[in-house]
Each structure stands twice: as structure tokens, then as C-alpha cells.
Design a protein around this motif. Structure first.
Motif, PDB file in Angstrom:
ATOM      1  N   LEU A  18       0.884  -1.156  -0.018  1.00  0.00           N
ATOM      2  CA  LEU A  18       0.135  -0.042   0.143  1.00  0.00           C
ATOM      3  C   LEU A  18       0.841   1.145   0.089  1.00  0.00           C
ATOM      4  O   LEU A  18       0.735   2.231  -0.756  1.00  0.00           O
ATOM      5  N   MET A  19       1.897   1.363   0.684  1.00  0.00           N
ATOM      6  CA  MET A  19       3.060   2.283   0.683  1.00  0.00           C
ATOM      7  C   MET A  19       3.447   2.445  -0.554  1.00  0.00           C
ATOM      8  O   MET A  19       3.705   3.856  -1.111  1.00  0.00           O
ATOM      9  N   ASP A  20       3.907   1.439  -1.128  1.00  0.00           N
ATOM     10  CA  ASP A  20       4.595   1.585  -2.380  1.00  0.00           C
ATOM     11  C   ASP A  20       3.722   2.163  -3.434  1.00  0.00           C
ATOM     12  O   ASP A  20       3.974   2.861  -4.465  1.00  0.00           O
ATOM     13  N   LYS A  21       2.223   1.602  -3.460  1.00  0.00           N
ATOM     14  CA  LYS A  21       1.350   1.929  -4.646  1.00  0.00           C
ATOM     15  C   LYS A  21       0.792   3.277  -4.233  1.00  0.00           C
ATOM     16  O   LYS A  21       0.487   3.965  -5.352  1.00  0.00           O
ATOM     17  N   THR A  44       1.717  11.771   6.289  1.00  0.00           N
ATOM     18  CA  THR A  44       1.694  10.674   5.494  1.00  0.00           C
ATOM     19  C   THR A  44       1.991   9.745   6.409  1.00  0.00           C
ATOM     20  O   THR A  44       1.601   8.313   6.377  1.00  0.00           O
ATOM     21  N   GLN A  45       3.099   9.705   7.207  1.00  0.00           N
ATOM     22  CA  GLN A  45       3.687   8.483   8.090  1.00  0.00           C
ATOM     23  C   GLN A  45       2.446   8.271   8.982  1.00  0.00           C
ATOM     24  O   GLN A  45       2.052   7.080   9.357  1.00  0.00           O
ATOM     25  N   ILE A  49       0.638   4.602   9.392  1.00  0.00           N
ATOM     26  CA  ILE A  49       0.362   3.909  10.890  1.00  0.00           C
ATOM     27  C   ILE A  49      -0.958   3.340  10.981  1.00  0.00           C
ATOM     28  O   ILE A  49      -1.309   2.573  11.266  1.00  0.00           O
ATOM     29  N   THR A  50      -1.991   4.441  10.777  1.00  0.00           N
ATOM     30  CA  THR A  50      -3.168   4.409  11.174  1.00  0.00           C
ATOM     31  C   THR A  50      -3.805   3.213  10.345  1.00  0.00           C
ATOM     32  O   THR A  50      -4.489   2.169  10.380  1.00  0.00           O
ATOM     33  N   VAL A  51      -3.434   3.430   8.670  1.00  0.00           N
ATOM     34  CA  VAL A  51      -3.827   2.134   7.996  1.00  0.00           C
ATOM     35  C   VAL A  51      -3.179   0.785   8.367  1.00  0.00           C
ATOM     36  O   VAL A  51      -4.179  -0.394   8.330  1.00  0.00           O
ATOM     37  N   LYS A  75      -7.082  12.709   8.574  1.00  0.00           N
ATOM     38  CA  LYS A  75      -5.653  13.280   9.423  1.00  0.00           C
ATOM     39  C   LYS A  75      -5.347  14.738   9.131  1.00  0.00           C
ATOM     40  O   LYS A  75      -4.742  15.469   9.908  1.00  0.00           O
ATOM     41  N   CYS A  76      -5.693  14.962   7.562  1.00  0.00           N
ATOM     42  CA  CYS A  76      -5.418  16.256   7.396  1.00  0.00           C
ATOM     43  C   CYS A  76      -6.223  17.433   8.149  1.00  0.00           C
ATOM     44  O   CYS A  76      -5.850  18.607   8.588  1.00  0.00           O
ATOM     45  N   LYS A  77      -7.517  17.066   8.146  1.00  0.00           N
ATOM     46  CA  LYS A  77      -8.299  17.877   8.773  1.00  0.00           C
ATOM     47  C   LYS A  77      -8.033  18.019  10.280  1.00  0.00           C
ATOM     48  O   LYS A  77      -7.995  19.115  11.054  1.00  0.00           O
ATOM     49  N   ASP A  78      -7.493  17.001  10.945  1.00  0.00           N
ATOM     50  CA  ASP A  78      -7.128  17.029  12.436  1.00  0.00           C
ATOM     51  C   ASP A  78      -5.841  17.892  12.531  1.00  0.00           C
ATOM     52  O   ASP A  78      -5.905  18.634  13.359  1.00  0.00           O
ATOM     53  N   HIS A  79      -5.208  17.810  11.505  1.00  0.00           N
ATOM     54  CA  HIS A  79      -3.788  18.568  11.664  1.00  0.00           C
ATOM     55  C   HIS A  79      -4.137  20.073  11.469  1.00  0.00           C
ATOM     56  O   HIS A  79      -3.549  20.936  12.221  1.00  0.00           O
TER      57      HIS A  79
END
Length: 182
Positions: A18-21, A44-45, A49-51, A75-79
Motif C-alpha cells: 500500500l505504501m509503494d502503491k 503521511t507517516q 500507521i493508521t492504515v 488526518k489532514c483535517k485534524d492537523h
């Protein structure tokens, strides 16, 4: 839409695949929210981790890509809501989103300036409008996929796209006439 067969491999192999793709694609998406390369990498990290932690809860009701994008946007909205984000100054530079395909060097410079002006105006939109524009036009997702990612109805996506285009109409008209839209 491509579905990945995640059942055939182990947990560590799944996350690696998934990380590669999707890693670079997700990082670019995150950057459109964070507007900072370092923050985009950190977020992104956190996303992957959540994934990893939630891999077993993926029900397959949507594509893996849609599921990951949903996690990323949340995650972006949380940030963006975080204390740190509200206190720091953000820079706006997403040149890598747009590529020039015109003829000569002069045209490329003009295209780059025009693209940067358009992107600046897109980034000034309120988040609900910005995210549908970015997902639909820059990530080339369907209205259905945008709907699934944002957890809103398809009609809401259409309304937000319409309103966002209306907000961008004047700057784009100035640009077409060769006037500065700054």
C-alpha cells in the motif's frame, strides 16, 4: 477501478504494498492541505500507521484507495485544527501539482505563472470547496469516489464543485484576458 488482493499476503507485506502503491500520491494530497513538505511527510507517516493498525477493519465496501484517502483527509483535517497548525505560518507552493505541456520556453514560463495563480486561488478557497476541486480535478477521482472519501452525498459533492467553480470564475476570466488575477 483496480482492487488489490490483500487477503493473499501478510500484514507487513500489505502495508508495504500500500505504501509503494499510494505513498507518493497520498503525500501530494496531504501537501495540498498542509502546504509544508515536512508536515506532509509526517502526516503521511501517521496515515500509514493508521492504515496498518486498521487493516483488519477494512471491510472492502470501497476501494482500498478510497479508504486510504478517507483516512488521509481526516488526518489532514485534524492537523489543520491542531494548535500547532493554527499558530504557525504556512507557505503556499505546490508547483509540482501542475506540469506544463506547451511549445516553447516562453509559453512554459507563462503557463507556470498562470498555473501558480490558479493554484493560489484554489488554495484560498474554504476547505470544503478546495478539497472537492483538488480531488476531482487534480486527483481525477469520480464524484462517487469523492463522495465516499469525504463521507458526503454525491449531490453535496456536485453542489460544492459548482460553488467552487463559481468562486474561481472571475479569477479565471481575468487570466483568459491576460490580466493579473493576483
Amino acid at each position: 477501478m483496480e482492487q488489490l488482493d490483500l487477503d493473499a499476503i501478510g500484514r507487513d507485506e500489505k502495508i508495504e504494498l500500500l505504501m509503494d502503491k499510494y505513498g507518493e500520491e497520498v503525500k501530494r494530497l496531504v501537501y495540498t492541505y498542509a502546504k509544508d513538505h515536512s508536515a506532509a511527510e509526517d502526516i503521511t507517516q501517521e496515515i500509514f500507521i493508521t492504515v496498518y493498525v486498521k487493516l483488519d477493519s477494512f471491510a472492502g465496501k470501497s476501494s482500498v484507495k478510497t479508504w486510504i484517502y478517507s483516512i488521509a483527509i481526516n488526518k489532514c483535517k485534524d492537523h489543520l485544527k491542531s494548535w500547532h497548525m493554527r499558530k504557525m505560518t504556512v507557505q503556499e507552493n505546490i508547483k509540482e501539482l501542475l506540469k506544463s505541456n506547451r511549445r516553447g520556453p516562453d509559453d512554459e514560463v507563462i503557463d507556470k505563472q498562470d498555473s501558480e495563480q490558479i493554484v493560489d486561488h484554489v488554495l484560498k478557497l474554504a476547505i470544503p470547496y478546495r478539497e472537492v476541486i483538488l480531488l476531482y480535478y487534480y486527483r481525477h477521482l469520480s464524484i462517487k469516489e469523492v463522495s465516499e472519501i469525504l463521507g458526503i452525498s454525491e449531490s453535496t459533492v456536485k453542489v460544492r464543485l459548482h460553488r467552487a467553480r463559481e468562486k474561481l470564475r472571475k479569477p479565471l476570466e481575468y487570466l483568459e484576458r491576460g490580466e493579473d488575477i493576483g
